[in-house]
Structure formats: C-alpha cells, structure tokens
Motif scaffolding. Sequence first.
Motif, PDB file in Angstrom:
ATOM      1  N   GLU A  90      31.815 -37.375  54.563  1.00  0.00           N
ATOM      2  CA  GLU A  90      30.540 -37.030  55.173  1.00  0.00           C
ATOM      3  C   GLU A  90      30.351 -37.855  56.436  1.00  0.00           C
ATOM      4  O   GLU A  90      30.828 -38.985  56.537  1.00  0.00           O
ATOM      5  CB  GLU A  90      29.407 -37.322  54.189  1.00  0.00           C
ATOM      6  CG  GLU A  90      29.543 -36.515  52.916  1.00  0.00           C
ATOM      7  CD  GLU A  90      28.403 -35.541  52.737  1.00  0.00           C
ATOM      8  OE1 GLU A  90      27.456 -35.623  53.517  1.00  0.00           O
ATOM      9  OE2 GLU A  90      28.503 -34.698  51.848  1.00  0.00           O
ATOM     10  N   SER A  91      29.646 -37.283  57.391  1.00  0.00           N
ATOM     11  CA  SER A  91      29.386 -37.982  58.656  1.00  0.00           C
ATOM     12  C   SER A  91      28.027 -38.659  58.577  1.00  0.00           C
ATOM     13  O   SER A  91      27.032 -38.054  58.186  1.00  0.00           O
ATOM     14  CB  SER A  91      29.403 -36.994  59.829  1.00  0.00           C
ATOM     15  OG  SER A  91      30.683 -36.388  59.940  1.00  0.00           O
ATOM     16  N   TYR A  92      28.012 -39.936  58.947  1.00  0.00           N
ATOM     17  CA  TYR A  92      26.778 -40.713  58.919  1.00  0.00           C
ATOM     18  C   TYR A  92      26.537 -41.302  60.310  1.00  0.00           C
ATOM     19  O   TYR A  92      27.482 -41.618  61.040  1.00  0.00           O
ATOM     20  CB  TYR A  92      26.870 -41.854  57.888  1.00  0.00           C
ATOM     21  CG  TYR A  92      27.006 -41.367  56.464  1.00  0.00           C
ATOM     22  CD1 TYR A  92      25.883 -41.088  55.700  1.00  0.00           C
ATOM     23  CD2 TYR A  92      28.262 -41.187  55.884  1.00  0.00           C
ATOM     24  CE1 TYR A  92      26.003 -40.645  54.392  1.00  0.00           C
ATOM     25  CE2 TYR A  92      28.398 -40.740  54.588  1.00  0.00           C
ATOM     26  CZ  TYR A  92      27.259 -40.469  53.844  1.00  0.00           C
ATOM     27  OH  TYR A  92      27.390 -40.025  52.562  1.00  0.00           O
ATOM     28  N   TYR A  93      25.269 -41.448  60.640  1.00  0.00           N
ATOM     29  CA  TYR A  93      24.891 -42.037  61.919  1.00  0.00           C
ATOM     30  C   TYR A  93      23.924 -43.196  61.663  1.00  0.00           C
ATOM     31  O   TYR A  93      23.080 -43.116  60.767  1.00  0.00           O
ATOM     32  CB  TYR A  93      24.208 -40.993  62.828  1.00  0.00           C
ATOM     33  CG  TYR A  93      25.117 -39.840  63.188  1.00  0.00           C
ATOM     34  CD1 TYR A  93      25.936 -39.899  64.310  1.00  0.00           C
ATOM     35  CD2 TYR A  93      25.148 -38.692  62.385  1.00  0.00           C
ATOM     36  CE1 TYR A  93      26.766 -38.831  64.627  1.00  0.00           C
ATOM     37  CE2 TYR A  93      25.969 -37.633  62.698  1.00  0.00           C
ATOM     38  CZ  TYR A  93      26.790 -37.705  63.820  1.00  0.00           C
ATOM     39  OH  TYR A  93      27.614 -36.662  64.132  1.00  0.00           O
ATOM     40  N   VAL A  94      24.102 -44.238  62.429  1.00  0.00           N
ATOM     41  CA  VAL A  94      23.207 -45.387  62.308  1.00  0.00           C
ATOM     42  C   VAL A  94      21.886 -45.034  62.986  1.00  0.00           C
ATOM     43  O   VAL A  94      21.877 -44.658  64.160  1.00  0.00           O
ATOM     44  CB  VAL A  94      23.830 -46.638  62.956  1.00  0.00           C
ATOM     45  CG1 VAL A  94      22.851 -47.802  62.895  1.00  0.00           C
ATOM     46  CG2 VAL A  94      25.140 -46.980  62.279  1.00  0.00           C
ATOM     47  N   PRO A  95      20.771 -45.115  62.284  1.00  0.00           N
ATOM     48  CA  PRO A  95      19.489 -44.806  62.942  1.00  0.00           C
ATOM     49  C   PRO A  95      19.187 -45.830  64.028  1.00  0.00           C
ATOM     50  O   PRO A  95      19.341 -47.038  63.832  1.00  0.00           O
ATOM     51  CB  PRO A  95      18.479 -44.876  61.793  1.00  0.00           C
ATOM     52  CG  PRO A  95      19.132 -45.728  60.758  1.00  0.00           C
ATOM     53  CD  PRO A  95      20.603 -45.476  60.858  1.00  0.00           C
ATOM     54  N   ARG A  96      18.782 -45.333  65.168  1.00  0.00           N
ATOM     55  CA  ARG A  96      18.494 -46.201  66.304  1.00  0.00           C
ATOM     56  C   ARG A  96      16.998 -46.163  66.616  1.00  0.00           C
ATOM     57  O   ARG A  96      16.385 -45.102  66.581  1.00  0.00           O
ATOM     58  CB  ARG A  96      19.291 -45.754  67.531  1.00  0.00           C
ATOM     59  CG  ARG A  96      20.793 -45.916  67.362  1.00  0.00           C
ATOM     60  CD  ARG A  96      21.531 -45.464  68.605  1.00  0.00           C
ATOM     61  NE  ARG A  96      21.426 -44.027  68.798  1.00  0.00           N
ATOM     62  CZ  ARG A  96      21.935 -43.378  69.850  1.00  0.00           C
ATOM     63  NH1 ARG A  96      22.567 -44.045  70.795  1.00  0.00           N
ATOM     64  NH2 ARG A  96      21.799 -42.080  69.948  1.00  0.00           N
TER      65      ARG A  96
END
Length: 492
Positions: A90-96
């Motif tokens: 799964e692709s995850y992104y760091v919340p900015r």
Amino acid sequence: RVAAHRTQGRRQLTLRLHGTGRRTVRVGYVVAMPLWKASYRLSLAADPQAATARLQGWAILENFSGRGWYGIELTLLSGNPVTFRQALYESYYVPRPVVPVESGSHVLPPKDTGAVVPGGFAMDEQGVRQKAALQRRDAENMAKAMSAPAPAAPAPPPGLASVAAAAAEEEATQIAFTAPGTVDVEAGQSLVLPLLDRELPARRIDLYQPATDLRHPLAAIELKNDSGGGLPAGVLTLYQQTTKDGARYLGDARLAALPAGDKRLLSYAVDTKVTIDRTAKEAQPIIRAKIADGVLHIGRALRWTTEYRVKSNAPAAPSLIIEQPRRAGAELVQPDPKTIELAAGAYRIPLPLPAAGQTSLAVVEQQPVEETIRLLDIKDDRLGALVSSSEIEPRLRQALETLADRRKEVGHQHAALDRLKQQRAQLVNDETRLRNNIAVLGGDPALKKRMLDKFAETETAIEAASAAEAKATETLAAAERDLAAYVAGLQI
C-alpha cells in the motif's frame, strides 16, 4: 473491469538470483491459517491408587488455503511467537502541515555569535581530516557488506522415523510436531494428527480454590510430563476404566502448555463428598519493644490467620491441596514453607484427608511493621493502652507506668498553674473596676475610703497571686525537667 477489479489486490513477485554454479534455492513464505488445536484423552485406571494414566493426544487443523494438500510434509509448531501484519504494497504519505502564505512581513535576522562542535572545542584542520577518514572507512565497510555473498540456505530437517505418532522436537521457544510421512487434505477439510500415546505419572487429588467454590474442592489429577518433550495447551477429556474394554466419562479439563519434567493440576469436577469451612481473622500483636534516646520503638506483626475445617464423607478420600491466596509483602509462618508449593498468586498447601472424618488446618501469614513514638509527645490514652498491654515485658511496662505517673503529676501542676492564672486575671479585672469606680465618686468621704480599702486589699491579693503563680511556674518547669531527664535516661 471485473477482472481488473479482482486483480487489484494481487502482486507479482519476481526473484532475480545473482551468482554462478548449480544450486538449490528454497523460497519460503508465511500465510495466515486457522490455529491448530490440541485435544487429549486421559484414561484413568480402575484402581484409584494407580500411579499412572494413559494420555493420548491429537492435533486438529483445517485446510482453508483454497487448494488441496497432496503428499505434503506437515510440521506443527506450538509456541507463542511474535506475529503481525503490515500492508507492504500500500502507498502511504506523510501528512504535512499547512503553512500560511507569507505576506511580506518584516524579517530581522539575529546576530551570529559563533558556534562550537559537540564537546565544546572548535574543529581545526587536523580534526576535519580525521572526520573525512572516518567517513571513508564507514563507506568501505558498507560496500563490503553489500557485496558479501548471501548466507547458505539452512539444511533440510533430518529424516523422520516411521512411527504412528508425530515426532516431537522441543526448541527454546516452541515445540515442533512433524507428521510421519506425508499427508493429504482436501481443500475445506480437517485433519486429525496423532501426537502421542503413552503412560504418564498421575495421581488423584482434591484441589480447593476459594474463588471457584467456597464449600467444596475440585476433583483433579496431578499429571507429570516425563515424555521427554513438551505438550501444547489444549482441552482434555477424562475417562475411567470400568471393565477390560469399557470406560466411564468423568469430565473435561484444560491443559496449559506443559514442558517436559513439569506437572499440572487438571480439575474436572466438583467433589461434593468433601466440605470445607473457611474463616479468617486479623491481629496486630507486639513482638518486641524497646526504649532508647527518649523514643519508644515498637515492632508489630500484622498477622492473618485462615482456619480451614474439612469434613470428608468418602471412604477413601484423596489428598487435598489448598490454594491459599498470597498477600503482597507478607510471609508464610504456618505451615512450614518448605512443605508447600508456590502457584501464581497462591500457596499450594497439602493436607491429608481422613476416611469419613474431619480435620483442620491453620494458615498464618505475617508482615512486620515498625512504629516509633517520642515519649514526651505520646498521648495519655495511648500510653495507658501500652501500660495495660500484656504483650510488653514487665520491665518495660514498669518504666511506662512510672512515666505515666510522672506525666500525671506534671498534668496536675499544669492544672494548678492554670487555676492561679485565672484567679490573678480575675483580681486584675476587679482592680480595674475599682479604679474606675473611685474615679467617678463624688464628695462622699466614707464611700471613697471604703473603695480605697477594698482597692488596697485587691492589690495585696494580686501580689500574693503573682507570687504563687511564679512559684507554681518554677515547680512545673522543674517537674518537666525531671520528666525529660527521666525519659532521656531510659534505655530498655
């Protein structure tokens, strides 16, 4: 579209092998499967005094993989390894965080005041060269580690003996049961695999657990594992042999993981032929007391006594094991701690049961408590309780009685001084009233003379009261000094 939707959760894994020479490469992976269960049958001999029982065990597992297993080698592991799942595909992104747009506000950088490296010293040219050398060495070590050949694959397990039960191998954190030969299991079907079949040491007992039943113990079996390998946790069904080919159902029990050489108590029914009455009481006796430097040191023992009265109506009752809950910070005084076992949060105390009779057992736990009292500050009621206590040795009690008498005398002198102070205060009030009356009198000489005579008498009485008060104060101070000296001199 349906096919594309179904394949969204699929991933194709490509393995590229680098190296030369012909060799065997094994690829292993972990797939979530239903837990396998252990089920046991414990057959007791017809003789209640028999020293062994026959234990048979099976493992039950299901094939829910969606494919049939044909000719597979099966090994079951019993343990508690650390396992978890993580979605690696799964692709995850760091919340900015959202930063507001700057609108041209004035910025004034602070002045630079210099810098130091960790340790408090500026790095000179030699230090810069040393740091660069260390960085090069770390890079070379990393390159060597990346280019090193992969470790050899583990050797296959040794050949399995052709036996009916599974071969057991106990390791540090788990037990491995390997099925003899290969097995076939259709998709969606279950398999029952024999684990063991042997005689184990066993004896019949009664186990009393107050949290389970306050009036009756549980019929149980003390089972010892001398099979040479551990047994996984599971359910256990008990039978008793009645004839050569017959057996009678007794009950079910739960078997916790049983390492080799250890034993378990398996409770399977309530024994209503044995009745237990349990009472508890608490006491705080004085076990020692001493006086030193004007301080009374008292050593008490918080003592809890639990009395068990047991009545058995069975003609041949088994041994009884009483589980007495352990108190934090307390130690067992009675019975002898060497004769008991320690369970989780409880003592296990053996008690032989008479045939159709009664017996009793007292369990005493004790916790020491230290108490210090400054004798000059002790309350009269507390001192009186200590003087009347029969737990203190006669010499110490006599010293406390003398102390009580001296304190009583000091108390009487305090009361006498308080009365003198009150009398003098009353005389001073009378004198003030007479002075005010004389100041407002008219020209009556006889009345004025009488008031002056009374004023003189009051003044004389005040002087006498002041003298008595001073003397009483000195007497009280002397008594208090004597009391303090007496207390300081006590060494018992």
